[in-house]
Design a protein around this motif. Structure first.
Motif, PDB file in Angstrom:
ATOM      1  N   PRO A  11       0.877  -1.176   0.000  1.00 54.64           N
ATOM      2  CA  PRO A  11       0.000   0.000   0.000  1.00 54.64           C
ATOM      3  C   PRO A  11       0.910   1.222   0.000  1.00 54.64           C
ATOM      4  CG  PRO A  11      -0.504  -1.483   1.853  1.00 54.64           C
ATOM      5  CD  PRO A  11       0.778  -1.953   1.261  1.00 54.64           C
ATOM      6  N   ILE A  12       0.395   2.358  -0.428  1.00 55.81           N
ATOM      7  CA  ILE A  12       1.191   3.567  -0.212  1.00 55.81           C
ATOM      8  C   ILE A  12       0.757   4.103   1.151  1.00 55.81           C
ATOM      9  CG2 ILE A  12       1.887   4.173  -2.543  1.00 55.81           C
ATOM     10  CD1 ILE A  12      -0.622   5.914  -2.765  1.00 55.81           C
ATOM     11  N   TYR A  13       1.744   4.346   1.998  1.00 57.40           N
ATOM     12  CA  TYR A  13       1.454   4.670   3.396  1.00 57.40           C
ATOM     13  C   TYR A  13       1.227   6.173   3.579  1.00 57.40           C
ATOM     14  CZ  TYR A  13       3.467   0.025   3.668  1.00 57.40           C
ATOM     15  OH  TYR A  13       3.740  -1.303   3.455  1.00 57.40           O
ATOM     16  N   GLY A  22       3.988  -2.407  11.483  1.00 60.19           N
ATOM     17  CA  GLY A  22       3.064  -3.061  10.544  1.00 60.19           C
ATOM     18  C   GLY A  22       3.383  -2.684   9.103  1.00 60.19           C
ATOM     19  N   GLN A  23       3.716  -1.431   8.911  1.00 62.30           N
ATOM     20  CA  GLN A  23       4.072  -0.988   7.561  1.00 62.30           C
ATOM     21  C   GLN A  23       5.403  -1.605   7.138  1.00 62.30           C
ATOM     22  OE1 GLN A  23       3.916   3.112   8.751  1.00 62.30           O
ATOM     23  NE2 GLN A  23       1.902   3.444   7.802  1.00 62.30           N
ATOM     24  N   ALA A  24       6.322  -1.692   8.100  1.00 66.68           N
ATOM     25  CA  ALA A  24       7.604  -2.337   7.809  1.00 66.68           C
ATOM     26  C   ALA A  24       7.357  -3.795   7.420  1.00 66.68           C
ATOM     27  CB  ALA A  24       8.518  -2.267   9.027  1.00 66.68           C
ATOM     28  N   TYR A  25       6.423  -4.417   8.109  1.00 68.45           N
ATOM     29  CA  TYR A  25       6.120  -5.828   7.847  1.00 68.45           C
ATOM     30  C   TYR A  25       5.592  -6.037   6.424  1.00 68.45           C
ATOM     31  CZ  TYR A  25       3.979 -10.404   8.074  1.00 68.45           C
ATOM     32  OH  TYR A  25       3.635 -11.695   7.799  1.00 68.45           O
ATOM     33  N   THR A  26       4.594  -5.238   6.037  1.00 70.52           N
ATOM     34  CA  THR A  26       4.039  -5.385   4.684  1.00 70.52           C
ATOM     35  C   THR A  26       5.142  -5.221   3.638  1.00 70.52           C
ATOM     36  OG1 THR A  26       2.102  -4.190   5.513  1.00 70.52           O
ATOM     37  CG2 THR A  26       2.168  -4.628   3.159  1.00 70.52           C
ATOM     38  N   THR A  27       5.981  -4.223   3.847  1.00 74.37           N
ATOM     39  CA  THR A  27       7.017  -3.935   2.860  1.00 74.37           C
ATOM     40  C   THR A  27       8.050  -5.064   2.828  1.00 74.37           C
ATOM     41  OG1 THR A  27       6.619  -1.628   3.442  1.00 74.37           O
ATOM     42  CG2 THR A  27       8.468  -2.062   1.995  1.00 74.37           C
ATOM     43  N   THR A  50       4.233   6.644  -0.799  1.00 71.69           N
ATOM     44  CA  THR A  50       3.421   7.331   0.208  1.00 71.69           C
ATOM     45  C   THR A  50       2.194   7.997  -0.422  1.00 71.69           C
ATOM     46  OG1 THR A  50       5.120   9.029   0.034  1.00 71.69           O
ATOM     47  CG2 THR A  50       5.071   7.760   2.068  1.00 71.69           C
ATOM     48  N   ASP A  51       1.145   8.030   0.372  1.00 70.94           N
ATOM     49  CA  ASP A  51      -0.175   8.513  -0.013  1.00 70.94           C
ATOM     50  C   ASP A  51      -0.308   9.915   0.573  1.00 70.94           C
ATOM     51  OD1 ASP A  51      -2.864   8.777  -0.532  1.00 70.94           O
ATOM     52  OD2 ASP A  51      -3.478   6.951   0.535  1.00 70.94           O
ATOM     53  N   GLU A  52      -0.129  10.921  -0.257  1.00 71.65           N
ATOM     54  CA  GLU A  52       0.146  12.259   0.297  1.00 71.65           C
ATOM     55  C   GLU A  52      -0.970  13.280   0.149  1.00 71.65           C
ATOM     56  OE1 GLU A  52       4.053  13.557  -0.799  1.00 71.65           O
ATOM     57  OE2 GLU A  52       4.947  11.722  -0.006  1.00 71.65           O
ATOM     58  N   LYS A 260      -5.390  -6.311   6.286  1.00 65.54           N
ATOM     59  CA  LYS A 260      -6.833  -6.581   6.175  1.00 65.54           C
ATOM     60  C   LYS A 260      -7.683  -5.317   6.305  1.00 65.54           C
ATOM     61  CE  LYS A 260      -7.810  -7.504  11.006  1.00 65.54           C
ATOM     62  NZ  LYS A 260      -8.188  -8.434  12.047  1.00 65.54           N
ATOM     63  N   ASP A 261      -7.107  -4.266   6.902  1.00 66.89           N
ATOM     64  CA  ASP A 261      -7.838  -3.021   7.096  1.00 66.89           C
ATOM     65  C   ASP A 261      -8.258  -2.342   5.798  1.00 66.89           C
ATOM     66  OD1 ASP A 261      -5.067  -2.692   6.722  1.00 66.89           O
ATOM     67  OD2 ASP A 261      -5.018  -0.734   7.687  1.00 66.89           O
ATOM     68  N   ILE A 262      -7.528  -2.636   4.723  1.00 68.72           N
ATOM     69  CA  ILE A 262      -7.840  -1.916   3.475  1.00 68.72           C
ATOM     70  C   ILE A 262      -8.207  -2.875   2.340  1.00 68.72           C
ATOM     71  CG2 ILE A 262      -6.536   0.147   4.103  1.00 68.72           C
ATOM     72  CD1 ILE A 262      -4.219  -0.829   2.429  1.00 68.72           C
ATOM     73  N   MET A 290      -3.180  -8.107  11.254  1.00 70.41           N
ATOM     74  CA  MET A 290      -2.622  -6.954  11.955  1.00 70.41           C
ATOM     75  C   MET A 290      -1.660  -7.405  13.044  1.00 70.41           C
ATOM     76  SD  MET A 290      -3.843  -4.060  10.876  1.00 70.41           S
ATOM     77  CE  MET A 290      -3.978  -4.519   9.172  1.00 70.41           C
ATOM     78  N   ILE A 291      -0.679  -6.569  13.300  1.00 69.33           N
ATOM     79  CA  ILE A 291       0.235  -6.832  14.410  1.00 69.33           C
ATOM     80  C   ILE A 291      -0.252  -6.011  15.597  1.00 69.33           C
ATOM     81  CG2 ILE A 291       2.608  -6.682  15.231  1.00 69.33           C
ATOM     82  CD1 ILE A 291       3.524  -6.645  12.333  1.00 69.33           C
ATOM     83  N   ILE A 292      -0.434  -6.688  16.724  1.00 65.04           N
ATOM     84  CA  ILE A 292      -0.777  -5.959  17.940  1.00 65.04           C
ATOM     85  C   ILE A 292       0.290  -6.278  18.982  1.00 65.04           C
ATOM     86  CG2 ILE A 292      -3.256  -5.837  17.520  1.00 65.04           C
ATOM     87  CD1 ILE A 292      -3.517  -8.275  19.394  1.00 65.04           C
TER      88      ILE A 292
HETATM   89  N1  MSP Z   1      -2.822   5.198   2.458  1.00 63.78           N
HETATM   90  C1  MSP Z   1      -3.602   4.040   2.694  1.00 63.78           C
HETATM   91  C2  MSP Z   1      -3.307   2.964   1.658  1.00 63.78           C
HETATM   92  C3  MSP Z   1      -3.520   3.368   0.243  1.00 63.78           C
HETATM   93  S1  MSP Z   1      -3.112   2.096  -0.857  1.00 63.78           S
HETATM   94  C4  MSP Z   1      -3.647   2.621  -2.312  1.00 63.78           C
HETATM   95  C5  MSP Z   1      -3.307   3.490   4.076  1.00 63.78           C
HETATM   96  N2  MSP Z   1      -2.148   3.862   4.633  1.00 63.78           N
HETATM   97  S2  MSP Z   1      -1.631   3.420   6.073  1.00 63.78           S
HETATM   98  O1  MSP Z   1      -0.432   4.184   6.304  1.00 63.78           O
HETATM   99  O2  MSP Z   1      -2.667   3.531   7.044  1.00 63.78           O
HETATM  100  O3  MSP Z   1      -1.184   1.950   5.928  1.00 63.78           O
HETATM  101  C6  MSP Z   1      -2.035   0.849   6.120  1.00 63.78           C
HETATM  102  C7  MSP Z   1      -1.234  -0.404   5.887  1.00 63.78           C
HETATM  103  O4  MSP Z   1      -0.077  -0.439   6.736  1.00 63.78           O
HETATM  104  C8  MSP Z   1      -1.976  -1.677   6.245  1.00 63.78           C
HETATM  105  O5  MSP Z   1      -2.803  -2.107   5.196  1.00 63.78           O
HETATM  106  C9  MSP Z   1      -0.828  -2.614   6.484  1.00 63.78           C
HETATM  107  O6  MSP Z   1      -0.261  -2.970   5.269  1.00 63.78           O
HETATM  108  C10 MSP Z   1       0.151  -1.732   7.232  1.00 63.78           C
HETATM  109  N3  MSP Z   1      -0.100  -1.688   8.671  1.00 63.78           N
HETATM  110  C11 MSP Z   1      -0.239  -0.577   9.442  1.00 63.78           C
HETATM  111  N4  MSP Z   1      -0.463  -0.966  10.730  1.00 63.78           N
HETATM  112  C12 MSP Z   1      -0.476  -2.296  10.814  1.00 63.78           C
HETATM  113  C13 MSP Z   1      -0.480  -3.219  11.873  1.00 63.78           C
HETATM  114  N5  MSP Z   1      -0.659  -2.870  13.111  1.00 63.78           N
HETATM  115  N6  MSP Z   1      -0.255  -4.516  11.556  1.00 63.78           N
HETATM  116  C14 MSP Z   1       0.047  -4.917  10.305  1.00 63.78           C
HETATM  117  N7  MSP Z   1       0.073  -4.064   9.293  1.00 63.78           N
HETATM  118  C15 MSP Z   1      -0.463  -2.791   9.456  1.00 63.78           C
HETATM  119  O7  MSP Z   1      -4.106   2.744   4.582  1.00 63.78           O
END
Ligand code: MSP
Length: 476
Positions: A11-13, A22-27, A50-52, A260-262, A290-292
């Protein structure tokens, strides 16, 4: 032979905070799959970014008294630094504020939807959660609050352009059902199918320019800005050149790895946009949990935040990669705490892999003075992983091999046997050769996960020399 192409995206964060584990994990998942596909001989393109064009960033910048662009630049650097520190090698880092790379394609997308007759003007009266950047209904809320952010959504009453999402519901349902759009794991496929079963409503695809500061203007109507998700989803193709020459569009369709959130945005809105624009659908959407931490969502106020950079300073890069990839369940939610991470580090790496490498190579350095027969990575080693994405299981299996090898050395004690009874020397040599061979296969299996460790082990075997301690004990 022509190479297969493989396109994988994170995803773009939102750059409204420092990178989250969590973001590190996806990447990291995407990095591993990139490496696997390269080992399979594929030509790979790995996109992150990044989603800006979002209010969240504007508000976060305001809090720090900074201009949004300056603020974002700083956060983007922290993402890039983290990826560098984690050994993550992406092909492109896209920023949706980039008016040259991203905007032309987002505008082209809008025009295509409009030409198709899928965009119409309407009034939106309802709720909006800025945290989610999502229009909400009462039934999405718990006690009047967004269940993800715990905040009350804003009440909007505004003129927007709408996208005819509802008319694509049956087609999307069909393609997900028949697997032409693969959703992994299958329980997520079921989840999205039941959502589609209930039907999708048309969705606002723009916001009045007066109500949002940031965003791409709607073509032909500067009083409106594109809804951030419409613009953000398009990044997956603008990055490849859609709307500006399409130089790398040959990589499309791609595989999207998301939390799963998106899922909803990726498995419902995005395919509908592509269908409307007459473009091919994604190949797959891979959804992780999700990581908690300690049973709760990580938050500064709870003090349970696991900062990926802190993990790197405590365990090192290779161990951090391992700990996340192995101990975060690839598909289910996972709970990690510093205590548990320490335990896994000691058990799996210090006493596990690190110890085994030292044991075997100490012996082989001493007793083996010939080259070990070549063991090459087995053909098709990554095929299964490429289909299932069960990264955690792959590592679990690899660690069962490590334990097996360790046990057989402990049981047979080849060195003692050889000392006591020289006649057993031949047996010891045979066992040792087997041990080194086993270790070599393990090193190959580790390549995409722990590339440096893998290389160090292979080098040590080649030189028949015990390497420096791979995983030092933690000094608590
Ligand atoms: N900007 C949107 C995504 C747009 S994609 C076209 C967005 N950004 S976000 O910064 O909120 O990132 C969400 C993503 O970050 C999750 O879908 C997941 O990949 C990762 N994670 C962020 N927190 C997380 C956890 N606690 N656990 C695992 N991954 C999660 O949504």
């Amino acid at each position: 032979m022509k190479k297969n192409t493989f396109y994988i995206t994170t995803p773009i964060y939102y750059p409204n905070a420092q990178p989250h584990v969590g973001q590190a994990y996806t990447t990291l998942l995407c990095d591993v799959m990139t490496r696997c596909h390269r080992l399979m001989g594929d030509e790979v393109y790995f996109l992150t970014g990044t989603d800006e064009n979002t209010e969240k960033v504007v508000r976060a910048a305001e809090k720090e008294g900074k201009e949004p662009s300056e603020y974002m630049q700083g956060i983007v650097e922290t993402f890039k630094d983290l990826y560098k520190n984690l050994g993550i090698e992406y092909s492109q880092f896209i920023r949706t504020s980039d008016e040259i790379i991203h905007w032309p394609g987002a505008i082209e997308m809008w025009k295509r939807l409009q030409e198709r007759g899928d965009i119409y003007k309407g009034e939106y009266h309802g709720l909006y959660c800025v945290g989610c950047e999502e229009f909400k209904t009462e039934k999405d809320l718990i006690d009047g609050k967004c269940p993800i952010h715990g905040t009350e959504p804003e009440r909007l009453s505004e003129e927007n352009y709408f996208f005819r999402l509802s008319s694509y519901t049956p087609r999307i349902k069909e393609i997900i059902e028949d697997g032409s759009l693969l959703i992994l794991p299958s329980f997520r496929k079921q989840e999205i199918l039941s959502l589609l079963e209930r039907g999708l409503e048309d969705i606002s695809f723009s916001r009045p320019a007066g109500n949002v500061m940031w965003g791409i203007p709607v073509p032909g109507d500067p009083t409106q800005k594109m809804y951030v998700w419409m613009d953000a989803l398009t990044n997956y193709i603008t990055a490849l050149g859609f709307g500006r020459g399409e130089e790398d569009m040959r990589f499309w369709p791609g595989t999207h790895v998301v939390g799963k959130d998106i899922l909803r945005f990726h498995a419902a809105i995005w395919p509908a946009m592509l269908l409307s624009a007459g473009l091919p659908l994604p190949q797959a959407i891979v959804v992780h949990g999700m990581i908690i931490s300690d049973g709760k969502k990580m938050s500064k106020s709870l003090g349970n935040v696991i900062d990926p950079n802190e993990m790197i300073s405590r365990y090192g890069v290779e161990a951090t990669r391992y700990l996340l990839l192995r101990h975060v369940n690839t598909f289910e939610d996972s709970d990690i705490t510093w205590e548990r991470l320490d335990e896994w580090y000691e058990a799996d790496l210090v006493n596990g892999l690190g110890n085994l490498v030292a044991r075997i190579l100490t012996l082989s350095e001493k007793y083996l003075n010939r080259n070990i027969e070549k063991i090459e990575p087995s053909e098709g080693m990554w095929d299964e992983l490429g289909k299932t994405y069960r990264i955690d299981r792959f590592l679990e299996y690899t660690w069962s091999l490590i334990q097996g090898l360790d046990r057989s050395i402990t049981k047979d004690e080849p060195f003692k046997v050889a000392k006591k009874d020289p006649e057993n020397g031949a047996k010891m040599i045979a066992e040792l050769i087997e041990g080194v061979g086993g270790l070599r296969s393990i090193a190959f299996a580790l390549q995409p996960f722990m590339p440096d460790t893998s290389e160090k082990i292979l080098k040590a075997i080649k030189e028949n020399k015990k390497p420096d301690n791979l995983f030092p004990r933690l000094d608590v």
